[in-house]
Design a protein around this motif. Structure first.
Motif: not given
Length: 123
Positions: A60-80
């Protein structure tokens, strides 16, 4: 070849939330590290967050730490990208990217990019 399609952008007030999605096509898309970048008007593109192919490593970039969350679902080939506590300076076009190795994606020197989705945070 990997094709990336983002969605979920929009207009939100300060303090609000949005969730961006990026669907990847291609047989081997689940083997790529994926990330989110953003570019505001008049500014250079910057790395926001990156997730490894199996989801075990995140950046995470410092500017978004604690506010943004990245995740992925490989079964759906999707990143959030879950974006909370949004601020006006988060306003930008957000791009999805995919590639290898992990540091190349973090650095933005990766080969696969989406077309972008606009996020606007009003004050």
């Amino acid at each position: 070849q990997v094709q990336l399609v983002e969605s979920g952008g929009g207009l939100v007030q300060t303090g609000g939330s949005l969730r961006l999605s990026c669907v990847a096509s291609g047989r081997t898309s689940s083997t790529y590290h994926m990330g989110w970048f953003r570019q505001a008007p008049g500014k250079e593109r910057e790395s926001v967050s990156v997730i490894s192919s199996n989801g075990g490593i995140t950046y995470y970039a410092d500017s978004v730490k604690g506010r943004f969350t990245i995740s992925r679902d490989n079964a759906k080939s999707t990143v959030y990208l879950q974006m909370d506590s949004l601020r006006p300076d988060d306003t930008a076009v957000y791009y999805c990217a995919a590639g290898r190795p992990f540091q190349a994606v973090v650095g933005g020197t990766t080969q696969y990019w989406g077309q972008g989705t606009q996020v606007t945070v009003s004050s």
